[in-house]
Design an enzyme around this catalytic site. Structure first.
Site, mmCIF file in Angstrom:
data_model
loop_
_atom_site.group_PDB
_atom_site.id
_atom_site.type_symbol
_atom_site.label_atom_id
_atom_site.label_comp_id
_atom_site.label_asym_id
_atom_site.label_seq_id
_atom_site.Cartn_x
_atom_site.Cartn_y
_atom_site.Cartn_z
ATOM 1 N N HIS A 1 -1.117 10.719 -2.496
ATOM 2 C CA HIS A 1 -2.465 10.339 -2.070
ATOM 3 C C HIS A 1 -3.392 11.534 -1.967
ATOM 4 O O HIS A 1 -4.485 11.542 -2.529
ATOM 5 C CB HIS A 1 -2.416 9.620 -0.719
ATOM 6 C CG HIS A 1 -3.770 9.269 -0.194
ATOM 7 N ND1 HIS A 1 -4.515 10.140 0.604
ATOM 8 C CD2 HIS A 1 -4.544 8.167 -0.353
ATOM 9 C CE1 HIS A 1 -5.664 9.585 0.898
ATOM 10 N NE2 HIS A 1 -5.719 8.383 0.340
ATOM 11 N N GLU B 1 -4.314 3.938 -8.390
ATOM 12 C CA GLU B 1 -5.582 4.489 -7.931
ATOM 13 C C GLU B 1 -5.693 5.942 -8.354
ATOM 14 O O GLU B 1 -4.838 6.763 -7.994
ATOM 15 C CB GLU B 1 -5.725 4.385 -6.409
ATOM 16 C CG GLU B 1 -7.055 4.960 -5.939
ATOM 17 C CD GLU B 1 -7.227 5.006 -4.432
ATOM 18 O OE1 GLU B 1 -8.122 5.747 -3.960
ATOM 19 O OE2 GLU B 1 -6.471 4.324 -3.723
ATOM 20 N N GLU C 1 0.458 -0.610 -4.731
ATOM 21 C CA GLU C 1 -0.644 0.309 -4.932
ATOM 22 C C GLU C 1 -0.121 1.723 -4.774
ATOM 23 O O GLU C 1 0.732 1.991 -3.924
ATOM 24 C CB GLU C 1 -1.748 0.019 -3.899
ATOM 25 C CG GLU C 1 -3.000 0.865 -4.040
ATOM 26 C CD GLU C 1 -2.988 2.141 -3.227
ATOM 27 O OE1 GLU C 1 -3.943 2.937 -3.335
ATOM 28 O OE2 GLU C 1 -2.005 2.362 -2.469
ATOM 29 N N LYS D 1 -7.136 9.397 -7.877
ATOM 30 C CA LYS D 1 -7.780 10.143 -6.803
ATOM 31 C C LYS D 1 -8.608 11.310 -7.347
ATOM 32 O O LYS D 1 -9.764 11.471 -7.009
ATOM 33 C CB LYS D 1 -6.720 10.682 -5.829
ATOM 34 C CG LYS D 1 -5.852 9.610 -5.179
ATOM 35 C CD LYS D 1 -6.664 8.598 -4.412
ATOM 36 C CE LYS D 1 -7.273 9.182 -3.156
ATOM 37 N NZ LYS D 1 -7.885 8.130 -2.291
ATOM 38 N N ASP E 1 -1.240 6.219 -5.715
ATOM 39 C CA ASP E 1 -2.308 7.175 -5.998
ATOM 40 C C ASP E 1 -1.793 8.245 -6.953
ATOM 41 O O ASP E 1 -0.634 8.669 -6.840
ATOM 42 C CB ASP E 1 -2.769 7.855 -4.706
ATOM 43 C CG ASP E 1 -3.070 6.852 -3.604
ATOM 44 O OD1 ASP E 1 -4.165 6.275 -3.627
ATOM 45 O OD2 ASP E 1 -2.195 6.630 -2.742
ATOM 46 N N HIS F 1 0.830 -1.208 0.000
ATOM 47 C CA HIS F 1 0.000 0.000 0.000
ATOM 48 C C HIS F 1 0.863 1.255 0.000
ATOM 49 O O HIS F 1 1.629 1.490 0.942
ATOM 50 C CB HIS F 1 -0.903 -0.017 1.232
ATOM 51 C CG HIS F 1 -1.856 1.118 1.310
ATOM 52 N ND1 HIS F 1 -1.887 1.987 2.374
ATOM 53 C CD2 HIS F 1 -2.840 1.523 0.467
ATOM 54 C CE1 HIS F 1 -2.848 2.867 2.199
ATOM 55 N NE2 HIS F 1 -3.445 2.615 1.046
ATOM 56 N N ARG F 2 0.768 2.020 -1.079
ATOM 57 C CA ARG F 2 1.609 3.211 -1.257
ATOM 58 C C ARG F 2 3.078 2.832 -1.113
ATOM 59 O O ARG F 2 3.899 3.602 -0.607
ATOM 60 C CB ARG F 2 1.218 4.323 -0.288
ATOM 61 C CG ARG F 2 -0.274 4.659 -0.337
ATOM 62 C CD ARG F 2 -0.677 5.733 0.669
ATOM 63 N NE ARG F 2 -2.135 5.707 0.854
ATOM 64 C CZ ARG F 2 -2.791 6.400 1.766
ATOM 65 N NH1 ARG F 2 -2.126 7.212 2.574
ATOM 66 N NH2 ARG F 2 -4.097 6.298 1.887
ATOM 67 N N ASP G 1 0.136 -1.991 4.491
ATOM 68 C CA ASP G 1 1.263 -1.076 4.677
ATOM 69 C C ASP G 1 2.550 -1.814 5.006
ATOM 70 O O ASP G 1 3.624 -1.211 4.996
ATOM 71 C CB ASP G 1 0.964 -0.109 5.830
ATOM 72 C CG ASP G 1 -0.122 0.899 5.500
ATOM 73 O OD1 ASP G 1 -0.248 1.295 4.327
ATOM 74 O OD2 ASP G 1 -0.857 1.296 6.435
#
Length: 252
Positions: A61, A120, A46, A122, A48, A19-20, A240
């Site tokens: 993000h 993703e 992943e 945003k 953003d 995640h990120r 994470d």
């Protein structure tokens, strides 16, 4: 540099999605975080994206720089040269001082080709981002390693209609009555469901798998959460802590 962690190799195990990057151990959405996620055996990362004032795909993000850099202002109103001057690492730890807010292309260039990328979206900037993103993803085999997700399902439908080869993933926080049926409402091929990890159960997963959907819940960070998701048969876990998840999977 962290030691490299072997990814889990069990056929029935969910894939590990950083995640990120590895946001629990490095400043989120930076090249340092993505590099660490790769070292820790992530199958996918992943991230953003937003569109800058001059039309660059920016990995961040929030819609502003304020929380994760020493800069400020809305990304869509800032030139990419201004964004690149911000320090995106010091807020997390002095050891990451000088990390920049990446361009999307830098993440693709950094990561080995076997690592997939969940982009993703945003802020679509009123659909201005659509064509910029598709133009980029159509180059050099990027579509094959990409899943585009968003809470904006109309955006995903636009992208899929413009590029039928694109894999799309539905992000949502609602506790839907029937997850697979919702995906079918789009009347186009959906690759994956991205529910909050607390809103997916065994029957939901069974139905989604029967419909040919991948299930990538977000953002599960604790062993009890991982065990629940593993037990119901999800195909991927967004976390994470990709290194810790991989170690957990390898102990099972």
């Amino acid at each position: 540099m962290s030691r490299e962690i072997e990814p889990n190799i069990h056929a029935s195990s969910p894939i590990v999605i950083g995640h990120r990057g590895a946001a629990g151990e490095a400043p989120e959405n930076t090249l340092a975080s993505f590099r660490l996620a790769a070292e820790q055996g992530s199958h996918m990362v992943e991230l953003d994206i937003h569109l800058s004032e001059d039309g660059k795909l920016i990995v961040c993000h929030d819609d502003t720089l304020d929380r994760t850099t020493d800069g400020s202002g809305a990304i869509r109103l800032l030139h990419s040269e201004v964004i690149r001057k911000a320090d995106a690492g010091s807020w997390f730890s002095p050891s990451f001082a000088g990390e920049k807010v990446p361009f999307l292309e830098e993440v693709y260039d950094l990561l080995p080709e076997h690592i997939e990328i969940n982009v993703e979206v945003k802020d679509s900037a009123g659909s201005l981002l659509d064509q910029v993103l598709l133009d980029y993803l159509r180059g050099e085999g990027r579509l094959e390693r990409t899943v585009v997700s968003s809470f904006d399902h109309k955006l995903l439908l636009r992208l899929k209609q413009a590029e039928p080869e694109l894999r799309i993933g539905l992000l949502y926080a609602a506790d839907l009555i029937h997850h697979a049926t919702y995906a079918a409402l789009l009347e186009t091929e959906v690759w994956s469901l991205h529910p909050h990890h607390g809103h997916i159960g065994a029957q939901d997963t069974e139905d989604a798998l029967a419909a040919g959907l991948q299930i990538y819940p977000y953002t599960a960070n604790h062993p009890a959460e991982w065990d629940k998701l593993i037990s119901i048969g999800v195909t991927g876990i967004i976390t994470d802590f990709p290194g810790l998840l991989n170690e957990h999977l390898n102990r099972i």
